[in-house]
Write a protein that holds these residues in place. Structure first.
Motif, PDB file in Angstrom:
ATOM      1  N   UNK A   1       0.814  -1.184  -0.047  1.00 55.79           N
ATOM      2  CA  UNK A   1       0.052   0.084   0.142  1.00 55.79           C
ATOM      3  C   UNK A   1       0.947   1.166   0.010  1.00 55.79           C
ATOM      4  N   UNK A   2       1.717   1.301   0.695  1.00 55.00           N
ATOM      5  CA  UNK A   2       2.353   2.722   0.990  1.00 55.00           C
ATOM      6  C   UNK A   2       4.081   2.627   0.839  1.00 55.00           C
ATOM      7  N   UNK A   3       4.655   1.229   0.520  1.00 51.69           N
ATOM      8  CA  UNK A   3       6.013   0.886   0.341  1.00 51.69           C
ATOM      9  C   UNK A   3       6.667   0.945   1.694  1.00 51.69           C
ATOM     10  N   UNK A   4       6.088   0.834   2.725  1.00 56.83           N
ATOM     11  CA  UNK A   4       6.924   0.748   3.942  1.00 56.83           C
ATOM     12  C   UNK A   4       7.741  -0.714   4.275  1.00 56.83           C
ATOM     13  N   UNK A   5       8.790  -0.614   4.747  1.00 51.29           N
ATOM     14  CA  UNK A   5       9.654  -1.871   4.989  1.00 51.29           C
ATOM     15  C   UNK A   5       8.692  -2.624   6.181  1.00 51.29           C
ATOM     16  N   UNK A   6       8.401  -3.712   6.028  1.00 48.25           N
ATOM     17  CA  UNK A   6       7.838  -4.348   6.994  1.00 48.25           C
ATOM     18  C   UNK A   6       8.982  -5.555   7.553  1.00 48.25           C
ATOM     19  N   UNK A   7       8.500  -5.870   8.870  1.00 49.39           N
ATOM     20  CA  UNK A   7       9.294  -6.800   9.344  1.00 49.39           C
ATOM     21  C   UNK A   7       8.632  -7.800  10.400  1.00 49.39           C
ATOM     22  N   UNK A   8       9.434  -8.971  10.773  1.00 48.44           N
ATOM     23  CA  UNK A   8       8.800  -9.937  11.571  1.00 48.44           C
ATOM     24  C   UNK A   8       9.641  -9.968  12.834  1.00 48.44           C
ATOM     25  N   UNK A   9       9.075  -9.656  13.931  1.00 54.91           N
ATOM     26  CA  UNK A   9      10.054  -9.670  15.319  1.00 54.91           C
ATOM     27  C   UNK A   9       9.536 -10.921  15.911  1.00 54.91           C
ATOM     28  N   UNK A  10      10.355 -11.617  16.441  1.00 56.29           N
ATOM     29  CA  UNK A  10       9.903 -13.013  17.269  1.00 56.29           C
ATOM     30  C   UNK A  10      11.063 -13.282  18.115  1.00 56.29           C
ATOM     31  N   UNK A  11      10.730 -14.090  19.191  1.00 52.04           N
ATOM     32  CA  UNK A  11      11.611 -14.743  20.224  1.00 52.04           C
ATOM     33  C   UNK A  11      12.516 -15.804  19.627  1.00 52.04           C
ATOM     34  N   UNK A  12      13.618 -15.891  20.208  1.00 47.76           N
ATOM     35  CA  UNK A  12      14.735 -16.831  19.399  1.00 47.76           C
ATOM     36  C   UNK A  12      14.484 -17.904  19.928  1.00 47.76           C
ATOM     37  N   UNK A  13      14.212 -18.392  21.315  1.00 48.15           N
ATOM     38  CA  UNK A  13      13.953 -19.470  21.797  1.00 48.15           C
ATOM     39  C   UNK A  13      12.847 -20.222  21.454  1.00 48.15           C
ATOM     40  N   UNK A  14      11.857 -19.409  21.409  1.00 49.53           N
ATOM     41  CA  UNK A  14      10.376 -19.888  21.217  1.00 49.53           C
ATOM     42  C   UNK A  14      10.481 -20.355  19.724  1.00 49.53           C
ATOM     43  N   UNK A  15      11.089 -19.641  18.564  1.00 45.63           N
ATOM     44  CA  UNK A  15      11.160 -20.016  17.299  1.00 45.63           C
ATOM     45  C   UNK A  15      12.008 -21.491  17.201  1.00 45.63           C
ATOM     46  N   UNK A  16      13.032 -21.488  17.897  1.00 44.77           N
ATOM     47  CA  UNK A  16      13.806 -22.772  17.839  1.00 44.77           C
ATOM     48  C   UNK A  16      13.120 -23.850  18.484  1.00 44.77           C
ATOM     49  N   UNK A  17      12.252 -23.765  19.507  1.00 40.31           N
ATOM     50  CA  UNK A  17      11.428 -24.987  20.054  1.00 40.31           C
ATOM     51  C   UNK A  17      10.490 -25.141  19.332  1.00 40.31           C
ATOM     52  N   UNK A  18       9.707 -24.250  18.426  1.00 39.40           N
ATOM     53  CA  UNK A  18       8.937 -24.491  17.635  1.00 39.40           C
ATOM     54  C   UNK A  18       9.434 -25.380  16.412  1.00 39.40           C
ATOM     55  N   UNK A  19      10.452 -25.049  15.723  1.00 42.95           N
ATOM     56  CA  UNK A  19      10.981 -25.543  14.659  1.00 42.95           C
ATOM     57  C   UNK A  19      11.398 -27.042  15.184  1.00 42.95           C
ATOM     58  N   UNK A  20      11.841 -27.337  16.279  1.00 41.70           N
ATOM     59  CA  UNK A  20      12.161 -28.692  16.602  1.00 41.70           C
ATOM     60  C   UNK A  20      11.087 -29.659  16.750  1.00 41.70           C
ATOM     61  N   UNK A  21      10.047 -29.086  17.487  1.00 41.39           N
ATOM     62  CA  UNK A  21       8.897 -29.975  17.593  1.00 41.39           C
ATOM     63  C   UNK A  21       7.891 -30.201  16.379  1.00 41.39           C
ATOM     64  N   UNK A  22       8.096 -29.017  15.644  1.00 38.60           N
ATOM     65  CA  UNK A  22       6.973 -29.074  14.677  1.00 38.60           C
ATOM     66  C   UNK A  22       7.270 -29.419  13.158  1.00 38.60           C
TER      67      UNK A  22
END
Length: 126
Positions: free
Chosen positions: A105-126
């Motif tokens: 819509x406006x060309x603004x740079x978007x980002x995803x911010x997440x917890x490091x450990x939560x993402x690693x544990x989700x990646x290991x179990x799922x």
């Protein structure tokens, strides 16, 4: 010159900016990751990491300090009871920012911010 200017104003008054960042930290605590603009994500990172540091200390005074910053009891409870114990062996760098590209819509740079450990544990179990 912008030397030694720590915070980004984000086009808001200081009270509005503090409430915006507090709300985003609460959403990050509850959901594990949020999608926002790159500038807001970069402004959010130090606030979120300070809250995790308070959660790791875990005293009543630190809990009250976090509550005075975030204003949401359920988010503070989840921070101290569930999130902070994940980072006991980590001395910093609790969040990760991933760039997503420009918003259509406006060309603004978007980002995803997440917890490091939560993402690693989700990646290991799922």
């Amino acid at each position: 010159m912008r030397h030694r200017k720590r915070n980004v104003k984000l086009g808001r008054s200081s009270a509005h900016r503090n409430e915006l960042l507090a709300n985003q930290v609460c959403h990050l605590i509850r959901r594990g990751r949020i999608r926002t603009t790159l500038t807001k994500a970069k402004a959010l990172r130090p606030v979120a990491e300070k809250m995790v540091t308070l959660g790791k200390k875990g005293t009543l005074a630190h809990r009250r300090h976090a509550l005075s910053e975030l204003h949401q009891e359920d988010a503070v409870k989840q921070l101290f009871d569930e999130l902070a114990p994940r980072f006991t062996d980590r001395s910093g760098g609790y969040t990760r920012i991933l760039k997503l590209g420009a918003r259509s819509s406006d060309g603004s740079e978007m980002a995803l911010i997440e917890w490091v450990e939560a993402a690693e544990s989700v990646g290991q179990t799922g």
